[in-house]
Every structure is written in C-alpha cells, then in structure tokens.
Design an enzyme around this catalytic site. Structure first.
Site, PDB file in Angstrom:
ATOM      1  N   TYR A  39      12.449 -31.453  30.480  1.00  0.00           N
ATOM      2  CA  TYR A  39      11.202 -30.684  30.467  1.00  0.00           C
ATOM      3  C   TYR A  39      10.779 -30.322  29.039  1.00  0.00           C
ATOM      4  O   TYR A  39       9.608 -30.443  28.680  1.00  0.00           O
ATOM      5  CB  TYR A  39      11.370 -29.421  31.321  1.00  0.00           C
ATOM      6  CG  TYR A  39      10.151 -28.544  31.327  1.00  0.00           C
ATOM      7  CD1 TYR A  39       9.055 -28.848  32.133  1.00  0.00           C
ATOM      8  CD2 TYR A  39      10.085 -27.410  30.525  1.00  0.00           C
ATOM      9  CE1 TYR A  39       7.922 -28.052  32.137  1.00  0.00           C
ATOM     10  CE2 TYR A  39       8.959 -26.607  30.522  1.00  0.00           C
ATOM     11  CZ  TYR A  39       7.881 -26.927  31.331  1.00  0.00           C
ATOM     12  OH  TYR A  39       6.765 -26.132  31.320  1.00  0.00           O
ATOM     13  N   HIS A 109      10.532 -37.681  32.956  1.00  0.00           N
ATOM     14  CA  HIS A 109      11.365 -36.487  32.837  1.00  0.00           C
ATOM     15  C   HIS A 109      11.437 -35.698  34.134  1.00  0.00           C
ATOM     16  O   HIS A 109      10.591 -35.817  35.013  1.00  0.00           O
ATOM     17  CB  HIS A 109      10.850 -35.581  31.711  1.00  0.00           C
ATOM     18  CG  HIS A 109       9.738 -34.680  32.147  1.00  0.00           C
ATOM     19  ND1 HIS A 109       9.972 -33.418  32.680  1.00  0.00           N
ATOM     20  CD2 HIS A 109       8.399 -34.848  32.165  1.00  0.00           C
ATOM     21  CE1 HIS A 109       8.805 -32.863  32.991  1.00  0.00           C
ATOM     22  NE2 HIS A 109       7.835 -33.706  32.686  1.00  0.00           N
ATOM     23  N   CYS A 110      12.485 -34.877  34.206  1.00  0.00           N
ATOM     24  CA  CYS A 110      12.612 -33.838  35.220  1.00  0.00           C
ATOM     25  C   CYS A 110      13.047 -32.587  34.450  1.00  0.00           C
ATOM     26  O   CYS A 110      12.821 -32.516  33.245  1.00  0.00           O
ATOM     27  CB  CYS A 110      13.600 -34.243  36.318  1.00  0.00           C
ATOM     28  SG  CYS A 110      15.254 -34.682  35.750  1.00  0.00           S
ATOM     29  N   ALA A 111      13.636 -31.629  35.099  1.00  0.00           N
ATOM     30  CA  ALA A 111      13.997 -30.392  34.399  1.00  0.00           C
ATOM     31  C   ALA A 111      15.050 -30.646  33.313  1.00  0.00           C
ATOM     32  O   ALA A 111      14.848 -30.310  32.149  1.00  0.00           O
ATOM     33  CB  ALA A 111      14.483 -29.343  35.393  1.00  0.00           C
ATOM     34  N   SER A 117      14.834 -37.920  37.028  1.00  0.00           N
ATOM     35  CA  SER A 117      14.349 -38.894  36.039  1.00  0.00           C
ATOM     36  C   SER A 117      15.402 -39.965  35.773  1.00  0.00           C
ATOM     37  O   SER A 117      15.077 -41.146  35.629  1.00  0.00           O
ATOM     38  CB  SER A 117      13.939 -38.191  34.747  1.00  0.00           C
ATOM     39  OG  SER A 117      14.997 -37.409  34.235  1.00  0.00           O
TER      40      SER A 117
END
EC number: 3.1.3.-
Length: 171
Positions: A39, A109-111, A117
C-alpha cells in the site's frame, strides 16, 4: 497416490511451514513493466522514478492518487482462506500481459504486498510459463520471489488455487 495428488502434495508441502519471512517494504520489478508492492508503495507511486500508467489495487479500500495521471484499477479482495481469488486470474493476467506488451508500467499491490498481490503476480508468471514442467517452474518462481521479497503468497488457499490452475490442470 495419483500423479495430480502427488504434485499437489509436493508443492504445498515444499512451500508451507517455512520460517516466518518478514514482510517486504520495497517495490519489486517482476518483468519489464510489472511491479509488485504494498500500500505504501502505491501511495508513493506518483513520485516514483517509474512512471506508472496503472496501479492495480487489490485491497478492500478504494482510493485516489491526487495530482496524478495514474489509472487505478480496483479489485476488492479479502485476504482470507475463503476468498476465491482464482476467478480473477484470467482477467488480471491478460491485463498484465497487455501492460508488458505495450510498455505501460503497472504496480500491483495489496496491503502488505504479500498475499493478494503476490498471488496475482505468481499467477501472471505461471501463465507466461512455456516450460515443460509447471511444477518445477512454480517452485522456481515461488522461491525466487521469496528470496527477493521475504514473505510471498503465505495464504495457503491462494497458493492452492494457483497450483490447481497452473500446475495440476496443466498435467
């Protein structure tokens, strides 16, 4: 044990119960135009040296990047063992392939940049595989990315879904 069951067992066993890897903090270039990050990397994308055309946001939170020409594509995914992430593999891998072909940089992306991701990146790399042994290629990519980033696709359900689509169904 039949061949498919053996492959699934070996792949899951060789990628599970490993030492706890630390979460990655840096963005990783996966191919010429596909990047994997978290993130924070996405929030920093407008000021990045890489001139991103797209950000693929796989978190549950929708956002904008003010004063930016970056196109954000949002696919809200929960990072748990009940999420069917495989239903997005074909669309995401086709999109990433187009970004690569058109020289349009994209950040996935992810967190934390680990599970959602990571799974999409692993699916993308597996979809490009022209090797005769998808099992060996899976292990090569998985362990190479883990060496580069630390934690990578730790969610066992996401790993299983990738193995079923790109390894088991290919044999």
């Amino acid at each position: 044990m039949d061949k498919k069951s053996l492959y699934k067992y070996l792949l899951l066993r060789s990628t599970g119960d490993m030492h706890k890897a630390k979460s990655p903090t840096i963005m990783t270039r996966v191919t010429n135009n596909v990047y994997l990050g978290n993130y924070k990397n996405a929030m920093d994308a407008p000021s990045s040296e890489v001139k991103f055309k797209y950000v693929l946001n796989l978190t549950m939170d929708k956002y904008t990047l003010p004063n930016s020409n970056i196109n954000i594509i949002h696919i809200p995914l929960v990072d748990d063992t009940t999420t069917d992430i495989s239903k997005y593999f074909d669309d995401v891998t086709a999109f990433l392939s187009k970004c690569d072909q058109r020289n349009e940089p994209v950040l996935v992306h992810c967190a934390a940049g680990v599970n959602r991701s990571g799974a999409m990146i692993l699916a993308y790399l597996m979809s490009k595989n022209k090797e005769s042994s998808p099992m060996l290629y899976f292990l090569y990519v998985y362990h190479s990315m883990r060496d580069l980033r630390g934690a990578f696709v730790e969610n066992p359900s996401f790993k299983r879904q990738i193995i079923e689509k790109y390894v088991i169904d290919k044999n």
